[in-house]
Scaffold this active site. Structure first.
Site, PDB file in Angstrom:
ATOM      1  N   GLN A   1       0.845  -1.183   0.000  1.00 34.82           N
ATOM      2  CA  GLN A   1       0.000   0.000   0.000  1.00 34.82           C
ATOM      3  C   GLN A   1       0.888   1.243   0.000  1.00 34.82           C
ATOM      4  O   GLN A   1       1.907   1.290   0.677  1.00 34.82           O
ATOM      5  CB  GLN A   1      -0.929   0.015   1.228  1.00 34.82           C
ATOM      6  N   SER A   2       0.526   2.232  -0.791  1.00 31.85           N
ATOM      7  CA  SER A   2       1.259   3.491  -0.876  1.00 31.85           C
ATOM      8  C   SER A   2       2.706   3.224  -1.327  1.00 31.85           C
ATOM      9  O   SER A   2       2.927   2.642  -2.386  1.00 31.85           O
ATOM     10  CB  SER A   2       1.206   4.216   0.474  1.00 31.85           C
ATOM     11  N   ALA A   3       3.697   3.608  -0.516  1.00 31.26           N
ATOM     12  CA  ALA A   3       5.091   3.353  -0.886  1.00 31.26           C
ATOM     13  C   ALA A   3       5.360   1.863  -1.031  1.00 31.26           C
ATOM     14  O   ALA A   3       6.192   1.446  -1.848  1.00 31.26           O
ATOM     15  CB  ALA A   3       6.029   3.955   0.166  1.00 31.26           C
TER      16      ALA A   3
ATOM     17  N   ASP B   1      -8.181  10.374  -2.805  1.00 40.59           N
ATOM     18  CA  ASP B   1      -6.817  10.313  -2.296  1.00 40.59           C
ATOM     19  C   ASP B   1      -6.097  11.620  -2.619  1.00 40.59           C
ATOM     20  O   ASP B   1      -5.862  11.936  -3.788  1.00 40.59           O
ATOM     21  CB  ASP B   1      -6.089   9.120  -2.924  1.00 40.59           C
TER      22      ASP B   1
ATOM     23  N   HIS C   1      -6.534   8.334   1.030  1.00 38.85           N
ATOM     24  CA  HIS C   1      -5.343   7.493   0.957  1.00 38.85           C
ATOM     25  C   HIS C   1      -5.357   6.399   2.024  1.00 38.85           C
ATOM     26  O   HIS C   1      -4.852   5.300   1.802  1.00 38.85           O
ATOM     27  CB  HIS C   1      -4.092   8.368   1.121  1.00 38.85           C
TER      28      HIS C   1
END
Length: 215
Positions: free
Chosen positions: A28-30, A128, A161
């Site tokens: 998730q994300s990075a 997001d 996000h």
């Protein structure tokens, strides 16, 4: 380090009761960004005959959640929000942001490497503010342009996000988890419903958290 961790998981999953035929690489994300690059690099290395930490064929699927996949396109937005573009370019080895962007890697990947990739799935919230959902749509378009079919692409309307991984589960409503379980453990009976944990916080606290959350 990420590739070594993936290799360790592949080698030891059965020791901990996992199914070595159903390993999902997910971030998730990075984490979505890093895991995608690790996967694509492994595919490129194997296709060239070079040594790689793990084989993409050992994975049942890759899932990216709310990830930044085109760093070059994201830099102006991050700069506008206070993270200076020079810092970002230094982070990515002297400004080589394309090489660290999943979208670019897919565009330049050879057919032999593409054939090694496991099924791919993407999820993102449309509200997001940290990493816009256009990042997921851009990667989905790049993947399909190379002739690959995505296992699933889903945008969660109005989700931030962190909503899919934090506020939603805390509120006792977890659409992302339901979708992930459907990918990992598909069932033939359409009436089968996963068991979702009850709310962990009162609804007003979750609403307050959403209001305060900068992501």
């Amino acid at each position: 380090d990420i590739s070594k961790a993936i290799r360790w998981t592949i080698d030891h999953v059965d020791h901990y009761g996992g199914d070595p035929r159903n390993i999902t690489l997910m971030g998730q994300s990075a984490g979505a960004h890093i895991s995608s690059i690790a996967l694509f690099e492994a595919a490129e290395q194997e296709a060239r005959g070079d040594r790689s930490e793990f084989s993409p064929k050992s994975l049942a699927r890759w899932v990216g959640i709310s990830g930044p996949y085109d760093i070059t396109a994201l830099i102006p937005e991050m700069h506008r929000r206070g993270l200076h573009r020079r810092i970002l370019r230094r982070v990515f080895q002297g400004g080589n942001t394309a090489n660290h962007s999943a979208v670019h890697r897919i565009h330049t990947m050879g057919k032999e490497a593409l054939a090694l990739l496991p099924p791919l799935a993407l999820f993102h919230g449309t509200a997001d503010r940290t990493c816009p959902s256009s990042q997921t749509l851009g990667l989905a378009a790049a993947i399909e342009a190379r002739g690959l079919k995505l296992q699933q692409v889903k945008l969660y309307e109005g989700k931030s996000h962190t909503d899919p991984i934090l506020e939603d589960p805390a509120a006792g409503s977890d659409p992302l988890m339901i979708d992930l379980l459907g990918l990992i453990y598909p069932v033939s009976d359409p009436d089968t419903k996963p068991v979702i944990l009850p709310p962990m916080l009162p609804a007003w606290q979750v609403r307050l958290a959403r209001w305060l959350n900068p992501f």
